[in-house]
Write an enzyme that holds these catalytic residues in place. Structure first.
Site, PDB file in Angstrom:
ATOM      1  N   GLY A  97       0.783  -1.233   0.000  1.00  0.00           N
ATOM      2  CA  GLY A  97       0.000   0.000   0.000  1.00  0.00           C
ATOM      3  C   GLY A  97       0.815   1.284   0.000  1.00  0.00           C
ATOM      4  CG  PHE A 102     -13.153  -0.570   0.749  1.00  0.00           C
ATOM      5  CD1 PHE A 102     -13.193  -1.705   1.546  1.00  0.00           C
ATOM      6  CD2 PHE A 102     -12.157  -0.478  -0.218  1.00  0.00           C
ATOM      7  CE1 PHE A 102     -12.254  -2.728   1.386  1.00  0.00           C
ATOM      8  CE2 PHE A 102     -11.218  -1.492  -0.384  1.00  0.00           C
ATOM      9  CZ  PHE A 102     -11.277  -2.617   0.421  1.00  0.00           C
ATOM     10  CE  LYS A 138     -11.089   4.098   6.522  1.00  0.00           C
ATOM     11  NZ  LYS A 138     -11.680   2.863   5.927  1.00  0.00           N
ATOM     12  CG  ASP A 144      -1.346   2.049   2.713  1.00  0.00           C
ATOM     13  OD1 ASP A 144      -0.552   1.428   3.432  1.00  0.00           O
ATOM     14  OD2 ASP A 144      -2.366   1.531   2.238  1.00  0.00           O
ATOM     15  CG  ASP A 159      -9.360   0.136   9.241  1.00  0.00           C
ATOM     16  OD1 ASP A 159      -9.891  -0.479  10.188  1.00  0.00           O
ATOM     17  OD2 ASP A 159     -10.017   0.556   8.273  1.00  0.00           O
ATOM     18  NE  ARG A 173      -1.821  -3.350  -4.469  1.00  0.00           N
ATOM     19  CZ  ARG A 173      -2.016  -3.547  -3.158  1.00  0.00           C
ATOM     20  NH1 ARG A 173      -2.000  -2.521  -2.344  1.00  0.00           N
ATOM     21  NH2 ARG A 173      -2.224  -4.755  -2.685  1.00  0.00           N
TER      22      ARG A 173
HETATM   23  C1  PRP Z   1      -3.420  -2.461   4.587  1.00  0.00           C
HETATM   24  C2  PRP Z   1      -2.643  -1.152   4.678  1.00  0.00           C
HETATM   25  C3  PRP Z   1      -2.024  -1.248   6.034  1.00  0.00           C
HETATM   26  C4  PRP Z   1      -3.010  -2.067   6.830  1.00  0.00           C
HETATM   27  C5  PRP Z   1      -3.768  -1.179   7.764  1.00  0.00           C
HETATM   28  O1  PRP Z   1      -2.567  -3.472   4.153  1.00  0.00           O
HETATM   29  O2  PRP Z   1      -1.727  -1.024   3.655  1.00  0.00           O
HETATM   30  O3  PRP Z   1      -0.759  -1.880   5.981  1.00  0.00           O
HETATM   31  O4  PRP Z   1      -3.884  -2.702   5.887  1.00  0.00           O
HETATM   32  O5  PRP Z   1      -4.810  -1.863   8.393  1.00  0.00           O
HETATM   33  P1  PRP Z   1      -4.951  -2.082   9.950  1.00  0.00           P
HETATM   34  O6  PRP Z   1      -4.636  -0.786  10.673  1.00  0.00           O
HETATM   35  O7  PRP Z   1      -6.427  -2.425  10.101  1.00  0.00           O
HETATM   36  O8  PRP Z   1      -4.053  -3.196  10.368  1.00  0.00           O
HETATM   37  P2  PRP Z   1      -3.081  -4.827   3.469  1.00  0.00           P
HETATM   38  O9  PRP Z   1      -3.016  -5.948   4.466  1.00  0.00           O
HETATM   39  O10 PRP Z   1      -4.427  -4.585   2.846  1.00  0.00           O
HETATM   40  O11 PRP Z   1      -1.985  -5.099   2.357  1.00  0.00           O
HETATM   41  P3  PRP Z   1      -1.520  -4.164   1.140  1.00  0.00           P
HETATM   42  O12 PRP Z   1      -0.787  -2.970   1.723  1.00  0.00           O
HETATM   43  O13 PRP Z   1      -0.617  -5.052   0.344  1.00  0.00           O
HETATM   44  O14 PRP Z   1      -2.744  -3.742   0.363  1.00  0.00           O
END
Ligand code: PRP
Length: 190
Positions: free
Chosen positions: A52, A162, A141, A110, A113, A175
């Protein structure tokens, strides 16, 4: 990527802009200025969290003063996979290539959450005795936390939607969008 509700994907169109490229650039400039101020001329190792944060890491690095000793590394973690909801289990898929011991480290994420990913990385990297360990996040968030986590630099507060684009995906798509968009809202493709 991190999702808050089941995305209602309607056919046709592209996700509607939430933060445009200019708003992202402003946020990146603010983040980089704050990081540079705290570094006070010291070297820094940016650790981007793939996938991300690939664009954010590149943009933060290039927004730091040219005279700064900037190193770039990456980790790959996954907690969502292709699901809209976190599994609650963070997996380290790729570690850093360089040691962080004694370094000024900034984790570049990025989005935060539920906080599990960043908390996991802070624990992992903090145990390796960096000189300093800070966290830089483009989208936050804060109302979604399942675990408290310290964020030193926050770019934008995200609505409960989302979000895709600028590195963030839905099932590995979107992306590449140069803006941040709401997956649930669709507009005619341009
Ligand atoms: C997403 C994002 C963060 C994480 C945040 O990664 O890039 O690393 O989720 O979420 P959280 O605070 O609820 O833990 P994802 O696992 O979707 O992988 P990606 O970056 O490869 O899309």
């Amino acid at each position: 990527m991190a999702g808050t509700s089941n995305p209602d994907v309607t056919p046709g169109g592209v996700p509607a802009i939430l933060f445009d490229a200019s708003a992202i650039a402003d946020a990146v400039a603010r983040l980089a200025a704050a990081i540079a101020r705290d570094l006070a001329g010291e070297p820094v190792t940016l650790i981007g969290v793939l996938k991300g944060a690939l664009f954010l890491t590149a943009d933060i690095a290039r927004a730091l003063p040219a005279k700064t000793d900037v190193r770039i590394d990456f980790v790959t973690v996954s907690s969502y996979g292709n699901a809209a909801f976190s599994s609650g289990e963070v997996r380290l898929l790729k570690d850093t290539t360089e040691s962080v011991e004694g370094k000024n480290v900034v984790i570049v994420e990025d989005i935060v959450d539920n906080g599990l990913t960043l908390a996991y990385l802070q624990g992992l990297l903090g145990a390796r005795r960096p000189a300093t360990l800070r966290s830089c996040v483009l989208l936050d968030k804060p109302y979604r936390r399942l675990t408290p986590v310290a964020v030193d630099y926050t770019g934008l507060t995200a609505p409960d939607a989302f979000i895709v684009g600028y590195g963030l995906d839905y099932q590995e798509k979107y992306r590449h969008l140069p803006y941040l968009a709401r997956l649930e809202d669709r507009v005619s493709a341009g």
